[in-house]
Design an enzyme around this catalytic site. Structure first.
Site, PDB file in Angstrom:
ATOM      1  N   ALA A  57       0.827  -1.201   0.000  1.00 17.35           N
ATOM      2  CA  ALA A  57       0.000   0.000   0.000  1.00 17.35           C
ATOM      3  C   ALA A  57       0.864   1.255   0.000  1.00 17.35           C
ATOM      4  O   ALA A  57       2.035   1.193   0.389  1.00 17.35           O
ATOM      5  CB  ALA A  57      -0.916   0.025   1.225  1.00 17.35           C
ATOM      6  N   TYR A 122      -6.019   9.216   1.502  1.00 16.98           N
ATOM      7  CA  TYR A 122      -5.596   7.857   1.862  1.00 16.98           C
ATOM      8  C   TYR A 122      -6.811   7.004   2.224  1.00 16.98           C
ATOM      9  O   TYR A 122      -7.002   5.912   1.691  1.00 16.98           O
ATOM     10  CB  TYR A 122      -4.605   7.898   3.024  1.00 16.98           C
TER      11      TYR A 122
END
Ligand SMILES: NC(=O)c1ccc[n+]([C@@H]2O[C@H](COP(=O)([O-])OP(=O)(O)OC[C@H]3O[C@@H](n4cnc5c(N)ncnc54)[C@H](OP(=O)(O)O)[C@@H]3O)[C@@H](O)[C@H]2O)c1
Length: 292
Positions: A57, A122
């Site tokens: 990620a 995010y």
């Protein structure tokens, strides 16, 4: 089980590789499988794993605010590519997600079926990743977690320990509340969850919650710095807005008998297993022993 770990050089990826000793682990760092590449699905399928754990990620939440395309490329489209590769090869898929999918305004702990409302790029990119994974691979485990720290990692606990070695005092917010989670405990929880074959969405964190100030205090106390001064702050200037009060409640995994230890016990285990920054080197060697 043959387990493919994506983002294997990250703090969670390393922990899963270290804890999955009973399994055939293929640890793929970004250099081996970059989930943003168009051939990522084929690369994942080619491993012919039983389970793919996506620990890859774009985790720098402030950089996500400056680079939204890269954030969605890694956290949404990348998750979709990896899950597509898993579906093609018949592998179950674990998508690791975050408390940042919530806005932190509920005033109580979030359960698995609360409605997400991210307040950062995010968080929005991770939520999009959840949806895309569910769309392409019904055999999925979406595992939301929070406040990760691990051996050899770059989490909040390590930063507080390092900063306390450079400064005379720290100022840490006491109005941001969540579940500190030791990567090794989360790895054990994920491996237990996968073994159930019960696909779905789960909240997996160390039990209990506290403020960032509490966590900094607990870490420094365990590092033998009880006298180190930590001032209580109410704001920490940053681009991304963290959810202020976002403890995650573990209902779904608990119903399967899967609970992680209390956060204080997770922190104890972190130090017992060499979590102190000076001990990082040992972990490096340990991780290098896993087949890639
Ligand atoms: N850290 C936290 O507090 C936290 C909280 C909740 C949820 N999570 C989630 O937990 C998971 C693991 O996080 P972590 O703390 O282990 O993060 P981490 O230590 O930053 O590790 C992430 C790993 O992903 C790799 N990566 C980044 N982009 C990639 C790409 N395009 N293809 C392949 N690999 C890529 C990184 O490689 P490079 O080193 O080369 O960049 C790094 O090794 C993530 O899904 C994260 O969103 C984390």
């Amino acid at each position: 089980m043959r387990i493919l770990i994506l983002g294997a050089d990250g703090q969670l990826g390393r922990a899963i590789a270290r804890r999955a000793v009973a399994h055939d682990v293929v640890a793929a760092p970004r250099a081996r499988i970059d989930v943003t590449r168009t051939d990522a699905s084929d690369a994942v399928a080619a491993v012919r794993a039983d389970v793919v754990v996506n620990a890859a990620a774009f985790t720098d939440v402030d950089r996500c605010e400056r680079e939204p395309e890269a954030a969605f490329g890694g956290n949404a489209v990348g998750a979709w590519r990896a899950a597509t590769g898993a579906a093609t090869s018949g592998a179950a898929f674990v998508q690791v997600s975050t408390d940042y999918v919530f806005d932190g305004r509920k005033g109580a702990a979030y359960v698995e079926d609360d409605v997400p409302a991210p307040i950062s790029v995010y968080g929005a990119s991770k939520l999009a990743g959840e949806h895309l994974v569910r769309a392409v691979q019904p055999a999925h485990f979406v595992v939301r977690t929070a406040w990760l720290y691990g051996l050899g990692g770059r989490g909040f606990v390590q930063r507080m320990l390092a900063l306390s070695g450079e400064r005379d005092r720290l100022a840490v917010v006491d109005n941001e509340v969540g579940n500190p989670t030791f990567c090794d405990d989360l790895a054990d929880g994920i491996l237990a969850l996968v073994a159930t074959g019960k696909y779905g969405t789960y909240h997996l964190t160390n039990e209990g919650s506290c403020s960032r100030w509490d966590l900094a205090r607990a870490a420094l106390d365990r590092a033998g710095r009880r006298d180190f001064p930590i001032d209580r702050a109410t704001a920490f200037p940053r681009l991304a807005r963290p959810p202020a009060f976002a403890p995650l409640a573990n209902h779904a995994a608990a119903a399967l008998g899967i609970r992680l230890p209390a956060w204080e016990s997770g922190l104890d285990a972190f130090f017992e297993r060499g979590g102190h920054p000076d001990a990082a080197a040992e972990v490096e060697d340990a991780s290098a022993r896993v087949r890639s």
